[in-house]
Design an enzyme around this catalytic site. Structure first.
Site, mmCIF file in Angstrom:
data_model
loop_
_atom_site.group_PDB
_atom_site.id
_atom_site.type_symbol
_atom_site.label_atom_id
_atom_site.label_comp_id
_atom_site.label_asym_id
_atom_site.label_seq_id
_atom_site.Cartn_x
_atom_site.Cartn_y
_atom_site.Cartn_z
ATOM 1 N NE ARG A 169 51.583 62.292 52.590
ATOM 2 C CZ ARG A 169 52.208 63.451 52.716
ATOM 3 N NH1 ARG A 169 52.543 63.905 53.896
ATOM 4 N NH2 ARG A 169 52.520 64.163 51.656
ATOM 5 C CB SER A 170 50.004 65.874 55.174
ATOM 6 O OG SER A 170 50.402 67.223 55.219
ATOM 7 C CG LEU A 219 46.939 78.480 58.748
ATOM 8 C CD1 LEU A 219 46.321 78.528 57.361
ATOM 9 C CD2 LEU A 219 46.142 79.350 59.719
ATOM 10 N NE ARG A 229 36.659 41.995 52.036
ATOM 11 C CZ ARG A 229 36.796 40.710 51.800
ATOM 12 N NH1 ARG A 229 36.767 40.261 50.560
ATOM 13 N NH2 ARG A 229 36.961 39.869 52.799
ATOM 14 C CG ASP A 244 47.659 74.261 53.330
ATOM 15 O OD1 ASP A 244 47.087 74.927 54.218
ATOM 16 O OD2 ASP A 244 48.258 74.783 52.379
ATOM 17 C CB CYS A 283 47.881 65.309 51.006
ATOM 18 S SG CYS A 283 49.251 66.450 50.796
#
Length: 195
Positions: free
Chosen positions: A150-151, A192, A109, A153, A130
């Protein structure tokens, strides 16, 4: 890890985004067995150690201001409207992690949650977090960290994300008086930008 991730992304699929085209791989998972080696050095992508340290300190300060980070990255305003900055989202969570792991070393947890339900409904901000979560797992005498994005670069964000999060992992391992374990980096979309 960044070099291997780059190879995956370069062979990934083309995908449009709100700020231009990308090469993208979905469901990326990478692992660092030695998170202490957390600063990527490359002739092709010169990273700033000063910026990396400043970003970490900015997170840990819980500051809601972009002023400090602008001194190291004047272009930060191009990427952030101040909504999704991590410092305030870390506030109140980081201190609990060490106490939780001291009380129950086998807990699953010990999770820092950066993505909030209201983020899903915010269609106005250009700066949604992100990073979804950081999960600290103590097994034996090693503190592992699993980060969910989540995202991500790979060119601008990933090297600095890995640096900051592994530094937090090392700080917590020190407070718990245990060794640093593996670092796992998971990204729903690792990409990218074509530009």
């Amino acid at each position: 890890m960044v070099s291997n991730a780059l190879g995956s992304v370069l062979t990934g699929d083309h995908c449009p985004s709100r700020v231009g085209g990308t090469q993208e791989v979905l469901g990326y998972v990478g692992r660092l067995a030695y998170p202490e080696a957390n600063f990527w050095v490359s002739k092709a992508r010169k990273l700033s150690p000063a910026y990396a340290a400043a970003e970490l300190l900015w997170y840990l300060s819980h500051s809601r201001s972009l002023e400090m980070i602008r001194a190291y990255a004047p272009s930060y305003d191009d990427y952030s409207d101040g909504y999704g900055i991590y410092g305030p989202r870390f506030e109140g969570q980081l201190g609990v992690i060490v106490r939780l792991l001291k009380k129950n070393p086998t807990t699953r947890r010990a999770v820092v949650q950066l993505w909030q339900p209201e983020d899903l409904c915010n269609q106005e901000s250009t700066d949604l977090p992100c990073t979804l979560s950081l999960q600290f797992i103590l097994r034996g005498d090693r503190l592992h960290l699993v980060v969910n994005m989540r995202s991500n670069d790979i060119f601008r964000g990933m090297p600095y994300d890995i640096f900051c999060f592994t530094c937090i992992q090392m700080m917590f391992a020190g407070e718990l008086d245990v060794a640093v374990g593996d670092y796992q980096h998971q990204a729903g979309s690792l990409h990218l930008y074509t530009k």
